[in-house]
Scaffold this motif. Structure first.
Motif, PDB file in Angstrom:
ATOM      1  N   GLU A 190      29.722  74.740  39.202  1.00  0.00           N
ATOM      2  CA  GLU A 190      30.299  75.876  39.915  1.00  0.00           C
ATOM      3  C   GLU A 190      31.711  75.513  40.334  1.00  0.00           C
ATOM      4  OE1 GLU A 190      29.056  78.444  43.862  1.00  0.00           O
ATOM      5  OE2 GLU A 190      29.019  76.260  43.985  1.00  0.00           O
ATOM      6  N   ARG A 191      32.643  76.397  40.075  1.00  0.00           N
ATOM      7  CA  ARG A 191      34.039  76.118  40.416  1.00  0.00           C
ATOM      8  C   ARG A 191      34.255  76.374  41.898  1.00  0.00           C
ATOM      9  NH1 ARG A 191      34.554  73.479  36.765  1.00  0.00           N
ATOM     10  NH2 ARG A 191      35.248  72.177  38.476  1.00  0.00           N
ATOM     11  N   ASN A 192      34.652  75.332  42.598  1.00  0.00           N
ATOM     12  CA  ASN A 192      34.962  75.392  44.018  1.00  0.00           C
ATOM     13  C   ASN A 192      36.423  74.984  44.164  1.00  0.00           C
ATOM     14  OD1 ASN A 192      35.455  74.845  46.714  1.00  0.00           O
ATOM     15  ND2 ASN A 192      33.526  73.742  47.051  1.00  0.00           N
ATOM     16  N   PRO A 193      37.352  75.936  44.339  1.00  0.00           N
ATOM     17  CA  PRO A 193      38.773  75.588  44.400  1.00  0.00           C
ATOM     18  C   PRO A 193      39.112  74.568  45.477  1.00  0.00           C
ATOM     19  CG  PRO A 193      38.506  77.955  44.166  1.00  0.00           C
ATOM     20  CD  PRO A 193      37.145  77.384  44.422  1.00  0.00           C
ATOM     21  N   PHE A 194      38.361  74.568  46.572  1.00  0.00           N
ATOM     22  CA  PHE A 194      38.656  73.633  47.663  1.00  0.00           C
ATOM     23  C   PHE A 194      38.267  72.204  47.265  1.00  0.00           C
ATOM     24  CE2 PHE A 194      37.563  77.787  49.557  1.00  0.00           C
ATOM     25  CZ  PHE A 194      38.826  78.129  49.980  1.00  0.00           C
ATOM     26  N   ALA A 195      37.075  72.037  46.701  1.00  0.00           N
ATOM     27  CA  ALA A 195      36.659  70.716  46.240  1.00  0.00           C
ATOM     28  C   ALA A 195      37.518  70.246  45.071  1.00  0.00           C
ATOM     29  CB  ALA A 195      35.182  70.742  45.844  1.00  0.00           C
ATOM     30  N   ASP A 196      37.960  71.183  44.234  1.00  0.00           N
ATOM     31  CA  ASP A 196      38.770  70.834  43.067  1.00  0.00           C
ATOM     32  C   ASP A 196      40.238  70.577  43.406  1.00  0.00           C
ATOM     33  OD1 ASP A 196      36.579  71.143  41.431  1.00  0.00           O
ATOM     34  OD2 ASP A 196      37.090  73.176  40.790  1.00  0.00           O
TER      35      ASP A 196
ATOM     36  N   ARG B 162      43.743  75.575  31.332  1.00  0.00           N
ATOM     37  CA  ARG B 162      42.434  76.230  31.200  1.00  0.00           C
ATOM     38  C   ARG B 162      41.599  76.050  32.455  1.00  0.00           C
ATOM     39  NH1 ARG B 162      42.805  74.423  25.769  1.00  0.00           N
ATOM     40  NH2 ARG B 162      41.564  72.551  26.194  1.00  0.00           N
ATOM     41  N   MET B 163      41.727  74.888  33.084  1.00  0.00           N
ATOM     42  CA  MET B 163      40.981  74.656  34.319  1.00  0.00           C
ATOM     43  C   MET B 163      41.423  75.643  35.406  1.00  0.00           C
ATOM     44  SD  MET B 163      38.808  73.121  36.145  1.00  0.00           S
ATOM     45  CE  MET B 163      38.397  72.484  37.766  1.00  0.00           C
ATOM     46  N   ILE B 164      42.703  75.835  35.538  1.00  0.00           N
ATOM     47  CA  ILE B 164      43.221  76.764  36.546  1.00  0.00           C
ATOM     48  C   ILE B 164      42.793  78.189  36.223  1.00  0.00           C
ATOM     49  CG2 ILE B 164      45.338  77.756  37.513  1.00  0.00           C
ATOM     50  CD1 ILE B 164      46.602  74.965  37.161  1.00  0.00           C
ATOM     51  N   GLU B 165      42.852  78.567  34.957  1.00  0.00           N
ATOM     52  CA  GLU B 165      42.420  79.910  34.562  1.00  0.00           C
ATOM     53  C   GLU B 165      40.949  80.124  34.912  1.00  0.00           C
ATOM     54  OE1 GLU B 165      43.307  80.146  30.427  1.00  0.00           O
ATOM     55  OE2 GLU B 165      45.472  80.045  30.742  1.00  0.00           O
ATOM     56  N   ARG B 166      40.121  79.127  34.612  1.00  0.00           N
ATOM     57  CA  ARG B 166      38.694  79.264  34.893  1.00  0.00           C
ATOM     58  C   ARG B 166      38.436  79.347  36.392  1.00  0.00           C
ATOM     59  NH1 ARG B 166      33.921  74.835  33.899  1.00  0.00           N
ATOM     60  NH2 ARG B 166      32.316  76.028  34.965  1.00  0.00           N
ATOM     61  N   THR B 167      39.127  78.522  37.166  1.00  0.00           N
ATOM     62  CA  THR B 167      38.948  78.527  38.620  1.00  0.00           C
ATOM     63  C   THR B 167      39.327  79.878  39.210  1.00  0.00           C
ATOM     64  OG1 THR B 167      39.376  76.142  38.720  1.00  0.00           O
ATOM     65  CG2 THR B 167      39.620  77.381  40.762  1.00  0.00           C
ATOM     66  N   CYS B 168      40.465  80.425  38.782  1.00  0.00           N
ATOM     67  CA  CYS B 168      40.907  81.729  39.284  1.00  0.00           C
ATOM     68  C   CYS B 168      39.947  82.839  38.882  1.00  0.00           C
ATOM     69  CB  CYS B 168      42.311  82.043  38.766  1.00  0.00           C
ATOM     70  SG  CYS B 168      43.606  81.004  39.473  1.00  0.00           S
ATOM     71  N   SER B 169      39.373  82.725  37.686  1.00  0.00           N
ATOM     72  CA  SER B 169      38.448  83.748  37.198  1.00  0.00           C
ATOM     73  C   SER B 169      37.121  83.707  37.940  1.00  0.00           C
ATOM     74  CB  SER B 169      38.223  83.557  35.692  1.00  0.00           C
ATOM     75  OG  SER B 169      37.235  84.431  35.209  1.00  0.00           O
TER      76      SER B 169
ATOM     77  N   ALA C   5      38.834  82.620  46.792  1.00  0.00           N
ATOM     78  CA  ALA C   5      39.040  81.259  47.274  1.00  0.00           C
ATOM     79  C   ALA C   5      40.302  80.647  46.660  1.00  0.00           C
ATOM     80  CB  ALA C   5      37.825  80.395  46.948  1.00  0.00           C
ATOM     81  N   SER C   6      40.603  80.982  45.403  1.00  0.00           N
ATOM     82  CA  SER C   6      41.821  80.471  44.769  1.00  0.00           C
ATOM     83  C   SER C   6      43.057  81.014  45.471  1.00  0.00           C
ATOM     84  CB  SER C   6      41.848  80.852  43.282  1.00  0.00           C
ATOM     85  OG  SER C   6      40.773  80.256  42.579  1.00  0.00           O
ATOM     86  N   LEU C   7      43.050  82.299  45.808  1.00  0.00           N
ATOM     87  CA  LEU C   7      44.163  82.874  46.564  1.00  0.00           C
ATOM     88  C   LEU C   7      44.240  82.284  47.971  1.00  0.00           C
ATOM     89  CD1 LEU C   7      44.130  86.677  45.641  1.00  0.00           C
ATOM     90  CD2 LEU C   7      46.004  85.061  45.283  1.00  0.00           C
ATOM     91  N   ALA C   8      43.080  81.978  48.544  1.00  0.00           N
ATOM     92  CA  ALA C   8      43.075  81.400  49.887  1.00  0.00           C
ATOM     93  C   ALA C   8      43.758  80.038  49.905  1.00  0.00           C
ATOM     94  CB  ALA C   8      41.635  81.268  50.393  1.00  0.00           C
ATOM     95  N   LEU C   9      43.604  79.255  48.833  1.00  0.00           N
ATOM     96  CA  LEU C   9      44.279  77.960  48.759  1.00  0.00           C
ATOM     97  C   LEU C   9      45.767  78.107  49.036  1.00  0.00           C
ATOM     98  CD1 LEU C   9      43.066  75.930  45.632  1.00  0.00           C
ATOM     99  CD2 LEU C   9      42.918  75.261  48.030  1.00  0.00           C
TER     100      LEU C   9
ATOM    101  N   ILE D  79      32.809  77.933  54.653  1.00  0.00           N
ATOM    102  CA  ILE D  79      33.225  79.293  55.023  1.00  0.00           C
ATOM    103  C   ILE D  79      33.193  80.220  53.815  1.00  0.00           C
ATOM    104  CG2 ILE D  79      35.264  80.635  55.645  1.00  0.00           C
ATOM    105  CD1 ILE D  79      35.855  78.586  57.798  1.00  0.00           C
ATOM    106  N   TRP D  80      33.605  79.700  52.650  1.00  0.00           N
ATOM    107  CA  TRP D  80      33.604  80.537  51.452  1.00  0.00           C
ATOM    108  C   TRP D  80      32.279  80.486  50.689  1.00  0.00           C
ATOM    109  CZ3 TRP D  80      38.312  79.926  53.603  1.00  0.00           C
ATOM    110  CH2 TRP D  80      39.213  80.981  53.463  1.00  0.00           C
ATOM    111  N   GLY D  81      31.284  79.811  51.257  1.00  0.00           N
ATOM    112  CA  GLY D  81      29.937  79.860  50.700  1.00  0.00           C
ATOM    113  C   GLY D  81      29.677  78.948  49.535  1.00  0.00           C
ATOM    114  N   PHE D  82      30.465  77.877  49.375  1.00  0.00           N
ATOM    115  CA  PHE D  82      30.232  76.935  48.295  1.00  0.00           C
ATOM    116  C   PHE D  82      29.277  75.844  48.755  1.00  0.00           C
ATOM    117  CE2 PHE D  82      34.486  78.609  47.273  1.00  0.00           C
ATOM    118  CZ  PHE D  82      34.234  79.080  45.991  1.00  0.00           C
TER     119      PHE D  82
END
Length: 374
Positions: A70-76, A107-114, A119-123, A369-372
């Motif tokens: 699961e893509r978690n922008p905060f952990a990533d 590709r990693m960034i594209e997948r995370t945003c998708s 959460a990606s915008l929150a970063l 907070i974001w449920g990850f």
């Protein structure tokens, strides 16, 4: 057993969320990502006792990042920044794997945003107080993704734009943090570096064997302006690629909400108002409009005060007739909640009253907070 190392002086700052978990020497979590250091004594204790887990990326990025997690922008976030740093170093050094690394990171960034758009915008907003050049570059790529899709670009062009956003300022990386920290007028040498950085970035990419025509054009044009006042060629109107304008606007928005030594950061409401004026000569009108639609009135990651006097962080943008949703952090009397409470701001008692801009951000466990899962 975790491979933990001491935290280097300067790696952490007052008033800024931790970018990763901090451990003690035995591997126990002292503080989670998102904790905000409030005092110098806390900072000194962390440098004395704290450890962190360094990232080791030994294979090409696409092999590391293309997995079923699961893509978690905060952990990533630490991984993305480390991967960006190693990718830019590989380009600068002419490493034969540089192109493979750049495509894997894109590709990693594209997948995370998708997979985790809010959460990606929150970063971008949670870490916008004083980001370094690598963080800013990551934010440019994230915002460019969203604006390009809202604008209607096809996927192949979005992928090239993402790679361009990650490398357009390659020539500025050695000096950008120093420039942002200075409140003095630019010297002639500094102006020269800024004026020539698009072409020098392209030259570094070509020397590393990365020579995509569209990508080069985006980088070359990302400081041109529709009214002809940009650089280096003074292009105007339709001579400028829309991808270049999307990158330019993403950079401008990040600059607006970022604190610099020579000026205060702009709040999101003021930034939105300024963006709304940029379609009058500086950009194609549809591009500022696309950014405003992506952000919404209250983008994820900003703090707001509700009509019941609670303060919380926006976690999602409006969905149909509901939201945006907020996780309340402080109660009506200013007491810090033990945990958070989700509020639907379309309900009368939870309507958003105002933006909150504290001098120091409150500590938050972003993943929770974001449920990850953590």
């Amino acid at each position: 057993m975790r491979n933990l190392v001491r935290i280097a002086p300067g790696a952490l700052e007052l008033g800024r969320p931790l970018p990763w978990n901090v451990y003690d020497a035995d591997g126990n979590v002292l503080l989670r990502q998102g904790y905000v250091i409030q005092t110098n004594s806390q900072l000194e204790q962390l440098f004395e006792r704290g450890r962190f887990e360094p990232r080791k990326i030994e294979r090409p990025h696409e092999e590391i990042f293309e997995d079923a997690r699961e893509r978690n922008p905060f952990a990533d976030y630490p991984d993305l920044l480390h991967a960006l740093e190693t990718t830019l170093n590989a380009i600068t050094e002419g490493d034969p794997s540089a192109q493979k690394q750049l495509m894997g990171l894109s590709r990693m960034i594209e997948r995370t945003c998708s997979e985790a758009p809010d959460a990606s915008l929150a970063l971008v907003h949670l870490y916008s107080i004083g980001p370094n050049i690598l963080e800013q570059t990551l934010f440019y790529a994230i915002l460019s993704q969203f604006v390009a899709r809202q604008f209607g670009l096809e996927e192949k062009r979005i992928s090239v734009l993402t790679a361009a956003a990650l490398t357009a300022n390659l020539a500025l990386v050695p000096v950008a943090d120093q420039l942002n920290a200075s409140n003095k007028l630019l010297t002639d040498d500094q102006r020269n570096v800024i004026q020539k950085h698009p072409q020098r970035s392209i030259q570094a990419l070509q020397a590393a064997g990365i020579n995509n025509k569209l990508m080069n054009t985006i980088i070359a044009q990302h400081h041109e302006q529709a009214d002809g006042s940009g650089y280096p060629q003074g292009l105007s109107g339709s001579d400028i690629r829309p991808e270049a304008e999307i990158l330019a606007l993403s950079e401008r928005y990040v600059a607006m909400i970022t604190k610099r030594a020579y000026r205060a950061r702009m709040n999101v409401a003021d930034a939105r108002r300024l963006i709304a004026t940029l379609g009058d000569g500086k950009f194609r009108p549809a591009i500022p409009r696309a950014l405003l639609q992506v952000l919404g009135d209250y983008p994820p990651g900003i703090l707001v005060r509700l009509d019941n006097n609670e303060v919380g962080v926006v976690t999602s943008r409006p969905l149909r007739a509901r939201g945006p949703f907020v996780q309340a952090i402080f109660g009506p009397r200013g007491n810090r909640y033990n945990g958070t409470f989700e509020r639907d701001t379309s309900l009368l008692e939870f309507n958003i009253r105002a933006l909150e801009e504290p001098e120091i951000m409150p500590s938050m466990d972003f993943s929770r907070i974001w449920g990850f899962r953590t």
